[in-house]
Design a protein around this motif. Structure first.
Motif, PDB file in Angstrom:
ATOM      1  N   GLU A  73       0.829  -1.318  -0.213  1.00 35.06           N
ATOM      2  CA  GLU A  73       0.243  -0.143   0.092  1.00 35.06           C
ATOM      3  C   GLU A  73       1.055   1.248   0.159  1.00 35.06           C
ATOM      4  OE1 GLU A  73      -2.810   0.382   3.483  1.00 35.06           O
ATOM      5  OE2 GLU A  73      -1.615  -0.750   4.856  1.00 35.06           O
ATOM      6  N   ASP A  74       1.721   1.534   0.423  1.00 32.58           N
ATOM      7  CA  ASP A  74       2.501   2.687   0.439  1.00 32.58           C
ATOM      8  C   ASP A  74       3.513   2.701  -0.592  1.00 32.58           C
ATOM      9  OD1 ASP A  74       2.521   3.454   2.954  1.00 32.58           O
ATOM     10  OD2 ASP A  74       3.997   2.054   3.828  1.00 32.58           O
TER      11      ASP A  74
ATOM     12  N   ARG B 235       0.107   4.075  -3.286  1.00 33.16           N
ATOM     13  CA  ARG B 235       0.553   5.433  -2.158  1.00 33.16           C
ATOM     14  C   ARG B 235       0.553   6.516  -2.555  1.00 33.16           C
ATOM     15  NH1 ARG B 235       2.534   7.854   1.443  1.00 33.16           N
ATOM     16  NH2 ARG B 235       4.155   6.490   2.283  1.00 33.16           N
TER      17      ARG B 235
ATOM     18  N   THR C 154      -0.194   9.242  -5.116  1.00 32.06           N
ATOM     19  CA  THR C 154      -1.030  10.299  -4.610  1.00 32.06           C
ATOM     20  C   THR C 154       0.166  12.097  -4.823  1.00 32.06           C
ATOM     21  OG1 THR C 154      -0.343  10.390  -2.431  1.00 32.06           O
ATOM     22  CG2 THR C 154      -2.604   9.600  -2.745  1.00 32.06           C
TER      23      THR C 154
END
Lengths: 313, 313
Positions: free
Chosen positions: B187-188, B191, B195
């Protein structure tokens, strides 16, 4: 459905600015005069007052207000005076920087605004903070909350009335399966809640109720202290019954030892121009006390006067 | 950086429509006349031609084109004639409905457009398909691809030049850790890629290169057949070197047995008004053959003439 009252003949922005300047001058601030102007102008009138004020006096109106007034009154007046999108961007930024699980502000902004309003908040966030809203949410939240909040604040939902009943049935079944397995943050639960249109989501939740005998939200109460479950319930309520949702936020803010002024201010400044009449009806129905009276009983001074003015007294 | 050529004196939209109507009439369609008009008008001129055409003839220009021409030529002319946002919404919808892992179209639309262009695509998607882009992407993709693509198409990145070097360092480290652990869809990783602003992301990737001795993308080549790794590389290339990315898409489309007309058309119609000059330079540098010549060698007839006209011959 708004409670904002605007005089039949509105003074020109320059006249309003002159009065505000008077309210700030002299031996003490004239708070009643500030309220009598700003609490009775709509968003576009306030925007004009702000731009006119900075043209005439070479200073931002918000800066002058910040110098002249303080405390909860200041916060209410300044949040109210801002543009709705800018105000939401400020509230979202506060919620993100002081992130704690269960803070419902991001959910309100993501789910109780129209798609274009949410997009305006994201644009205002760029301008104010030089970063994107989803970027900050992703960087400051973790775990299940991140999984839920990032897609919520990034969504641009379709707003048409079309409903696919077959889809509603199949997704009600998916929701039921995942919730029964206590897989509350399953990617399908989050996908359905964060991408489907409001009309489609409501059809799915109705289908859930028909098919499984009780409301989706009732299944999210297994642990009353679980903040993630509370967040999921808030998402659903912001879509299905925003007026009852906000009436409850106001009630919780007023009830108990000490008032939660930030929450009370937030509900009133963000909903006065939207659906405050409905919130007041929902509040009265649920609590047998008018919201104005409850607010007056729990607040005081200029802060009380400002809130009561916005509530349309 | 565009290759579009527009005549010094542009006929009025009504004159263009009259000529187009002539091209459609008579014993056979006059494809050369269609190309001579549509391939030499910019997006706002084409928009005016479309609205004028439907006013005068009571029929959509795209419908007339659809009736008169066919095959790859039709696809190129119709995609080109559409508004860029509408065209991207069509391409995204095709990619989603016939989803297969490794299809780069959604990545191109999410990462090789400006934030406001991507938002315009999302608005056009609502209008055309009565659903949201992220809704369809979330519903039709699965696994790692869904984790990557939904935030990518939902993003509204900050576009300012500000860079936080401390953040670039810490996120380069996170990327290195996750990639070393082969946690490509962590998820990092997603992310950071989905983003951060372009400026911030480029700083992070430069930092990665400085700190760990080779480029981020070089670390994503462990399995050349892994479509997810190819997708991550496409994200990075669409940000860092879109001209080289699109030159390569064109090369792959032209090379090998049979041309991939859809890919070739897509590169040309989506980049002609953006950066096709740079893509042509990158193509020549990498392949020692001008793109125009490669396209002419691999296509024929009206389709060839349309592409060559857009390439600015």
């Amino acid at each position: 459905m708004a409670t904002l009252t605007v005089p039949v003949t509105v003074p020109s922005p320059a006249e309003d600015c002159e009065q505000l300047r008077k309210a700030f001058g002299g031996w003490g601030t004239n708070e009643a005069l500030i309220i009598s102007i700003l609490a009775h102008r709509n968003a576009s009138q306030r925007r004009l007052i702000r731009s006119t004020y900075s043209q005439i006096y070479g200073e931002e109106l918000l800066k002058s207000l910040n110098d002249e007034i303080s405390g909860d009154f200041e916060r209410a007046v300044i949040l109210w005076t801002r543009d709705p999108a800018e105000r939401d961007a400020m509230l979202a930024n506060e919620a993100v920087l002081r992130w704690k699980p269960g803070n419902p502000v991001l959910i309100e902004i993501a789910c109780a605004r129209t798609s274009s309003e949410l997009f305006a908040v994201r644009q205002a966030y760029h301008t104010l903070f030089k970063r994107s809203l989803e970027e900050d949410v992703a960087a400051h939240t973790t775990g299940s909350f991140r999984k839920l909040l990032v897609p919520l604040v990034s969504s641009h939902r379709y707003e048409g009335p079309e409903v696919n009943m077959k889809l509603a049935k199949s997704e009600a079944k998916i929701l039921h399966e995942k919730i029964s397995d206590k897989a509350y943050d399953h990617e399908d639960v989050i996908r359905i809640l964060s991408t489907r249109s409001k009309a489609q989501l409501i059809a799915t939740l109705n289908q859930f109720n028909n098919e499984f005998g009780n409301a989706f939200n009732k299944n999210l109460k297994s642990d009353p202290k679980d903040e993630f479950l509370a967040s999921l319930r808030a998402v659903v309520r912001c879509f299905c019954c925003p007026e009852r949702y906000f009436a409850k936020v106001a009630r919780v803010a007023i009830e108990g030892l000490g008032t939660d002024e930030n929450a009370l201010t937030r509900v009133i400044v963000t909903r006065t121009e939207v659906d405050m009449k409905l919130i007041k009806e929902a509040y009265l129905k649920r609590n047998s006390v008018p919201l104005d009276r409850a607010v007056a009983g729990d607040t005081s001074g200029d802060y009380e006067n400002m809130l009561i003015a916005l509530l349309g007294a």
